[in-house]
Design an enzyme around this catalytic site. Sequence first.
Site, PDB file in Angstrom:
ATOM      1  N   GLU B  41     -42.690  17.370 -53.925  1.00 45.58           N
ATOM      2  CA  GLU B  41     -41.777  16.278 -54.296  1.00 45.58           C
ATOM      3  C   GLU B  41     -42.531  15.190 -55.078  1.00 45.58           C
ATOM      4  O   GLU B  41     -43.640  14.801 -54.699  1.00 45.58           O
ATOM      5  CB  GLU B  41     -41.214  15.665 -53.007  1.00 45.58           C
ATOM      6  CG  GLU B  41     -40.247  14.520 -53.248  1.00 45.58           C
ATOM      7  CD  GLU B  41     -39.734  13.903 -51.938  1.00 45.58           C
ATOM      8  OE1 GLU B  41     -40.357  14.120 -50.881  1.00 45.58           O
ATOM      9  OE2 GLU B  41     -38.697  13.205 -52.004  1.00 45.58           O
ATOM     10  N   LYS B 108     -32.198  15.038 -55.688  1.00 41.54           N
ATOM     11  CA  LYS B 108     -32.236  14.882 -54.230  1.00 41.54           C
ATOM     12  C   LYS B 108     -30.934  14.245 -53.758  1.00 41.54           C
ATOM     13  O   LYS B 108     -30.459  13.290 -54.381  1.00 41.54           O
ATOM     14  CB  LYS B 108     -33.439  14.014 -53.856  1.00 41.54           C
ATOM     15  CG  LYS B 108     -33.730  13.915 -52.375  1.00 41.54           C
ATOM     16  CD  LYS B 108     -35.038  13.126 -52.133  1.00 41.54           C
ATOM     17  CE  LYS B 108     -35.428  13.058 -50.670  1.00 41.54           C
ATOM     18  NZ  LYS B 108     -36.719  12.372 -50.469  1.00 41.54           N
ATOM     19  N   CYS B 144     -37.152  17.645 -49.878  1.00 38.30           N
ATOM     20  CA  CYS B 144     -37.535  16.929 -48.656  1.00 38.30           C
ATOM     21  C   CYS B 144     -36.370  16.630 -47.711  1.00 38.30           C
ATOM     22  O   CYS B 144     -35.879  17.511 -47.036  1.00 38.30           O
ATOM     23  CB  CYS B 144     -38.292  15.655 -49.033  1.00 38.30           C
ATOM     24  SG  CYS B 144     -39.343  15.042 -47.672  1.00 38.30           S
TER      25      CYS B 144
END
Lengths: 538, 538
Positions: B41, B108, B144
């Site tokens: 990430e 994300k 994540c």
Amino acid sequence: MKIALSQINTATGDLTFNTQKMVQTIAQAQNEGIDLLVFPELSLPGYPPKDFIFTSDWFTQQEKKIQEVRAASAGIHVILGVIHKHENKIYNAAMWMDRDGKTTLQKKRLLPNQDVFDEKRYFAPGDTQSVWQIDQERIGISVCEDLWAPFFPQYTVDPIAELAQQKPTVMINISASPFVAGKDKVRKDLVQNHQKSYSCPFLYLNLVGGNDELIFDGGSFAMAADGRLLMQIKSFEEDVLIFDTDREALDIAAYPEDILEQKKHAIVLGLQDFVHKSGFKKVVLGLSGGIDSAVVAGLAVEALGAENVITVFMPTQYTRDISEIDAKSIARNLGTRWYELPMDEVKNQLQANIATMLERTMQSLTFENMQARIRGVILMAVSSEENALVLQTGNKSEMALGYCTLYGDMVGAISPIADLYKHEVYGIGKLLNQDTEVIPARVFQRAPSAELKADQEDTDSLPPYDVVDPIVRMCVEEGKSVEEAAAAGYDLAIVQKLYGWIENQEFKRKQAPPVLKVSSKAFGVGRRMAIAKRGYAD
Amino acid sequence: MKIALSQINTATGDLTFNTQKMVQTIAQAQNEGIDLLVFPELSLPGYPPKDFIFTSDWFTQQEKKIQEVRAASAGIHVILGVIHKHENKIYNAAMWMDRDGKTTLQKKRLLPNQDVFDEKRYFAPGDTQSVWQIDQERIGISVCEDLWAPFFPQYTVDPIAELAQQKPTVMINISASPFVAGKDKVRKDLVQNHQKSYSCPFLYLNLVGGNDELIFDGGSFAMAADGRLLMQIKSFEEDVLIFDTDREALDIAAYPEDILEQKKHAIVLGLQDFVHKSGFKKVVLGLSGGIDSAVVAGLAVEALGAENVITVFMPTQYTRDISEIDAKSIARNLGTRWYELPMDEVKNQLQANIATMLERTMQSLTFENMQARIRGVILMAVSSEENALVLQTGNKSEMALGYCTLYGDMVGAISPIADLYKHEVYGIGKLLNQDTEVIPARVFQRAPSAELKADQEDTDSLPPYDVVDPIVRMCVEEGKSVEEAAAAGYDLAIVQKLYGWIENQEFKRKQAPPVLKVSSKAFGVGRRMAIAKRGYAD
């Protein structure tokens, strides 16, 4: 209907203090025939919200305080700011406690999370806007940021527009809007712009007081449906605005026009509240004979009274006579207590000891910083003995460039002028001299010096401040690139050097005292940078 | 298809360093016949994101680096983490750069904003999840937090569930998941739970390395569709996991089981990276003969090598002989450089000068703190002369209670053990002694003392640490109320006293060095408290 906007000074996280203040105000309002009494955003928990709300019994404690307010408010409508928890979500809300004790909530919709704000850390957004029928009025209430939708392009809803569709007879915004120089005008423009679309009287209630870095300037106001300013109460102190929906009245306390005067008022308030809310009365600072410490001393006297300000002069062999003469004049003119500790003995002793240990003479920079740190040790001893908080006297320009000594002149409980550029410090100095001269003229004229070695001047290490200040502003406040800053008329190599310094000195600012914020971008919680980011060593 | 998870150590905000690292890795992967190379990430800007992205040319600079990566990656698929800007919004995104240089983004969805995380300060959430057809595989990529929906009740979407509906053949999560003791197991449980519903092979790639307070532990792994752990690469260092979709292989590097061992590895990595990423090689610390500084010295030697660790002994008349003997043994056993500066002369001189200035003898507490601060001045001089960062040696228990001196023993660039309770410091000391004794047995046995006055022991001022440690944990880590903490078996008056101290010492922690985080709640960016909140003075 008589509506009172109570511009109170709350303390973050101090439920007991804030409740007492509201209960006292309610009693006064009851005596004065107020129908609806309004308190600022988060008036019960205080603003800004912090992690104290994560303690398991915090909401139980707040509920007890809500009951205390309810018990005190019989016969009067009250709107206050609370933190509301429902299932897994937490809201920033305005609570209407009607005169029979029934409560209704308006949750905040737009949650600021930029700069100094962390509201998304704590709160979920509300999703509807309702008008409250309170007696004969239809009140459209909104919370702080909900007013600001037109200002920020990222917002996709406009709570004020939603309210307007429901035909309120009065709109009220309860805020905790931190001071930034010039912001009063922005707030009024915002309200007037709303009113062009939704002509309706508008009451704007702001918090007042300092909480750590943040200073709330008050300056609450009432605008007629056509956008005329009808009433404005005091700025930088507690006050009450009473608006009668049946009778238009004109009563406008001036908000200071001059930007530097605004900043001066803000710093005096922020400093006073930081000291008092920390449980202290007195402060101590090192007086050098230079402009920075002179201005901090002057501001401290305004904030706390001369009897609560201790000034310590700590000369060495590098201190010029004129520094002592001017420092003494400043202390005498201000009426502060004067301590003097000539520190050559200690400095020489420590220098010799360290040289013995290292088996060599220390470099000049080490030696200069060592002197500044001995001063820090002395000031902290006075602080402890006199129960006085140390004031850090650095300005924004030197804090940016790291032209200051960590644990030395950076020692302090609070940094009152670390959001003022060097030229602004001179400007505030002139304001302090407006009535009578407290800072001698020579302090304004002589070249700035740290006096940590013979004949030292700031310009030995730095470009002149008329170059430093605008470059720091472009970097820190305006987010300009190196190229853009150079294009504004500065030498590219100098811009690169200063930008590099600013980036590399993050480690010092991490350990700096809280900085009273008066600009759009201050060092501290509103500017979050990495510390270790200079690439691997070879 | 050969997929390589490249567990690299990036530096926050250092685009050049991170790009170089990725370009080098790409060249290796090309040589080794990798089809798809994956980075963690935000591998390009580094994690955590900070306010550097608000500089006006930052995205232009990032774009140049993206072009560098693209130019280097011909013939290989690469997935990297970037910050993507579109109109007024900024996203945290995985970028798939296909072998012809065409790019595709997966934004994300879930943005952590609790504890140390500030992602909502920077990013807007993505709103869709897509499977990427890369060669013969259907890759379901997530970033994540998108893995963590089942863990946090506030999330209303589950990106992994959305991916699963699109029938991926492999799922990959790219993370920058900060170390907390025990978290490796939680991550694996999370993935296995997902796999119960969506049986599909799962590759979990974590960042490794320290960035200021945060330590990323790596420990990336691959799980079979049925939830069996197939591969796990090294923790606390760079490594590569190569997963062949055509051939199941078993290769598991153990993640340390013991919680204290985990913390020790994390601190060594965090310390090493803080020093190196700050551009330094060497460190200096005060060695007192007590357990805290002994453990910090031991950890520093592991992180940086004995030749890069300078230990300074600064005795006074209150320092016992055994302290000197033990400190010398520790330095000798570890092989650190030894400096000694007996400081009675300076201490007595300064004490006398301050007494003269104030016209009275200072109180004991002032005098004790003054001594600690003189040590701070000496350490900073050595730091400057030796180009070595000072290590602060305080533990979490004393940092919580404020049993430490601001600008004294709190001096330092980084606090390696300030997230370890006192009893954990002893535990790590035992781990350091595992092979050969570096810390003498007496250091574990003698009563802790600051040695700032005659015959001083910590228990003169504090309850014993077996009472302090659990109460601090309940307050700071568990958010328990005073009543809940007392109900766990502690005296209510003691709990109240310690809770009060913890609350009142916020001003010290504001100015503390960054604390390497190893617990669920460390002092620092993950715990945001008000400073001035002790109510108004009378």
